[in-house]
Design an enzyme around this catalytic site. Structure first.
Site, PDB file in Angstrom:
ATOM      1  N   SER A 259      34.291  46.040  45.955  1.00  0.00           N
ATOM      2  CA  SER A 259      34.474  45.063  47.025  1.00  0.00           C
ATOM      3  C   SER A 259      35.944  44.937  47.385  1.00  0.00           C
ATOM      4  CB  SER A 259      33.943  43.705  46.577  1.00  0.00           C
ATOM      5  OG  SER A 259      34.834  43.153  45.620  1.00  0.00           O
ATOM      6  N   LYS A 260      36.174  44.277  48.500  1.00  0.00           N
ATOM      7  CA  LYS A 260      37.543  44.037  48.946  1.00  0.00           C
ATOM      8  C   LYS A 260      38.320  43.270  47.872  1.00  0.00           C
ATOM      9  CE  LYS A 260      39.740  41.040  52.262  1.00  0.00           C
ATOM     10  NZ  LYS A 260      41.028  41.151  51.605  1.00  0.00           N
ATOM     11  N   ARG A 261      37.616  42.363  47.205  1.00  0.00           N
ATOM     12  CA  ARG A 261      38.288  41.571  46.170  1.00  0.00           C
ATOM     13  C   ARG A 261      38.808  42.436  45.030  1.00  0.00           C
ATOM     14  NH1 ARG A 261      35.197  37.420  43.894  1.00  0.00           N
ATOM     15  NH2 ARG A 261      33.969  36.781  45.680  1.00  0.00           N
ATOM     16  N   GLY A 263      39.831  45.445  45.301  1.00  0.00           N
ATOM     17  CA  GLY A 263      41.030  46.094  45.816  1.00  0.00           C
ATOM     18  C   GLY A 263      42.224  45.160  45.749  1.00  0.00           C
ATOM     19  N   ASP A 264      42.025  43.914  46.174  1.00  0.00           N
ATOM     20  CA  ASP A 264      43.117  42.937  46.149  1.00  0.00           C
ATOM     21  C   ASP A 264      43.592  42.706  44.714  1.00  0.00           C
ATOM     22  OD1 ASP A 264      42.828  42.741  48.832  1.00  0.00           O
ATOM     23  OD2 ASP A 264      41.735  40.845  48.818  1.00  0.00           O
TER      24      ASP A 264
END
Ligand code: GLU
Length: 503
Positions: A259-261, A263-264
């Site tokens: 998920s994008k999270r 990646g962050d």
């Protein structure tokens, strides 16, 4: 003729999992001499995000994934945006109604919600299906005249698919083999909404048919919808395309979807390009803006879920096209691996020509207000390339070729600049001033005649010289560097170090 499509919904930036899906479609199409189509599935107006379609197109342009037909280039099967095809779907919905494959459902959102709550209270989940549909407000449960009355008075309704009762439906999947599900477990999905738009399911099947799609290669998350899609083909009397459901792209630890999270949290982009969310104003990182090369991203993604049947890792797009095969797509989820992504990037960076790297470096040099001769920049680029993974590292890694250090790494100073080092550095200056300025002569005078003959500590002296010239104890071969920078510049740097560190 093979015809495949990538069919994103413009609901935001394109996740790299979607990029991988498009890539596999592209590789397959090119290998088979077929066509690759970009269709925009925007039937859900509530999830439409401005700019997303343009983002998707730009991302593929950057990655070198080309389409033969699509929303941005047109083609003989257009239009390629579902909202532009709106008028076309109703007749197919009517065809399903006439054949008894679909029915009117008048249930209000409130009634459906109440039903769900009723089930939840008994710790069950409500599903609108062949076991519950007769208890609902639809044309299968209501008397015919009541249905007619509601239709005549313009009551809002949706059309739902009518799954046959207790029927096994088998999806022949090219990756997973036969996957069978019983219709009892499948809900009567909405095909047509009260706003006059088809849902994804109806539009997708109608378009795949009209666009003569032969292979549907898409993410695993669509596997549960595949039995409905198979049944729709049957209901229409159309031949279904072949299906291949790709494994999920997983978090680095393998626990769930990437998920994008993630990646962050772990410091890598999950989107090909930077994305500015028009609603939240939030910016998400992109591979392009991080300095990744598109070839590296393509190669990395190709191997997340597929292999060429051996352990070859570096493959150009042309090689990927030649070697790709659906049989070698894995059934298991593929874990994203940041080290591997960086490894690919490093490898592809090494393949750039010295001139290309020099141009990147030159831009950064100029941005620091420095002008350097082109041949010099090329020389630096060719010497330093192997130490670089991202273009953004160039200036930091190479700055001392263009400007004298302004500070000296404290740890290196403490370790290397021993008492009396000023005297040795003064001697280095003397050697530079008197000995011919060429490699062998300098080597002989400094390392042999001075250091070795006097039994001095080579490491301490050479690293102190490096500190003076570079500012820290990293960099290429010392004498090569001295020759590149030139006698006067090196002497100036040593003098400055004596003055600064000496105090
Ligand atoms: N519009 C769907 C999506 O956004 C396409 C799924 C499919 O390929 O059938 O993923």
């Amino acid at each position: 003729m093979v015809r495949v499509r990538f069919a994103p919904s413009p609901t935001g930036p394109l996740h790299i999992g979607g990029v991988r899906t498009a890539l596999y479609n592209y590789l397959f199409a090119r290998q088979q001499g077929g066509k690759m189509i970009l269709r925009i599935e925007d039937t859900d107006q509530t999830r439409f995000v401005p700019g997303a379609e343009q983002y998707i197109i730009e991302a593929f342009q950057w990655l070198g994934i080309e389409f033969d037909e699509g929303v941005h280039i047109g083609g003989p099967y257009g239009p390629y945006r579902q909202s532009d095809r709106k008028a076309l779907y109703r007749q197919y919905a009517d065809q399903l109604l006439a054949g008894g494959w679909a029915y009117y459902a008048f249930d209000t959102p409130e009634a459906l919600d109440a039903k769900r709550k009723e089930y939840e209270a008994e710790k069950k989940t409500f599903q609108y299906d062949c076991t519950t549909r007769l208890g609902m407000c639809n044309s299968l449960a209501l008397p015919a005249d009541e249905v007619q009355r509601r239709l005549d008075s313009g009551d809002p309704y949706v059309l739902r698919f009518r799954f046959p009762e207790n029927t096994d439906i088998t999806v022949h999947d090219l990756i997973r083999g036969d996957v069978t599900m019983n219709s009892r477990l499948l809900d009567d999905k909405v095909l047509f909404k009260s706003d006059g738009m088809p849902t994804y399911h109806l539009a997708n099947i109608v378009d795949d048919h009209l666009m003569e799609i032969t292979h549907v290669i898409r993410g695993e998350e669509w596997l549960p919808s595949a039995p409905l899609h198979i049944m729709l083909y049957e209901a229409f009397g159309w031949q279904a395309p072949q299906f291949a459901h790709l494994p999920l792209l997983l978090k680095p630890d393998g626990n769930g979807k990437l998920s994008k999270r993630d990646g962050d949290r772990l410091g890598f982009p999950v989107f090909p390009l930077e994305w500015h969310d028009p609603k939240s104003g939030e910016t998400s990182n992109g591979y392009r803006e991080q300095g990744y090369l598109p070839q590296a991203v393509v190669n990395m993604l190709a191997l997340l879920g597929w292999n060429p049947g051996n352990d070859q890792e570096l493959m150009t797009m042309d090689e990927l096209i030649r070697l790709f095969s659906i049989e070698h797509i894995s059934k298991n989820g593929a874990k994203f691996n940041l080290d591997k992504a960086r490894w690919f990037q490093h490898e592809y960076f090494q393949q750039l020509s010295d001139d290309t790297v020099a141009d990147m470096l030159d831009t950064q040099v100029k941005s620091h207000g420095i002008e350097a001769p082109h041949e010099y920049v090329v020389k630096v680029a060719s010497m330093m390339k192997e130490r670089i993974t991202f273009p953004g590292e160039l200036w930091d890694t190479c700055s001392y070729f263009f400007q004298a250090p302004t500070e000296y790494n404290e740890k290196d100073v403490a370790k290397r600049w021993q008492p009396g080092m000023e005297g040795h550095m003064a001697k280095v200056i003397e050697i530079l001033e008197t000995v011919p300025f060429e490699y062998d002569a300098l080597h002989q005078a400094l390392l042999e005649d001075y250091i070795k003959a006097n039994q001095l500590n080579t490491g301490a002296i050479m690293n102190s010289l490096r500190l003076a010239v570079v500012g820290r104890t990293v960099g290429p071969d010392m004498l090569t560097l001295v020759l590149m920078l030139g006698k006067d510049e090196v002497i100036r740097r040593i003098q400055r170090a004596i003055e600064t560190i000496g105090n």
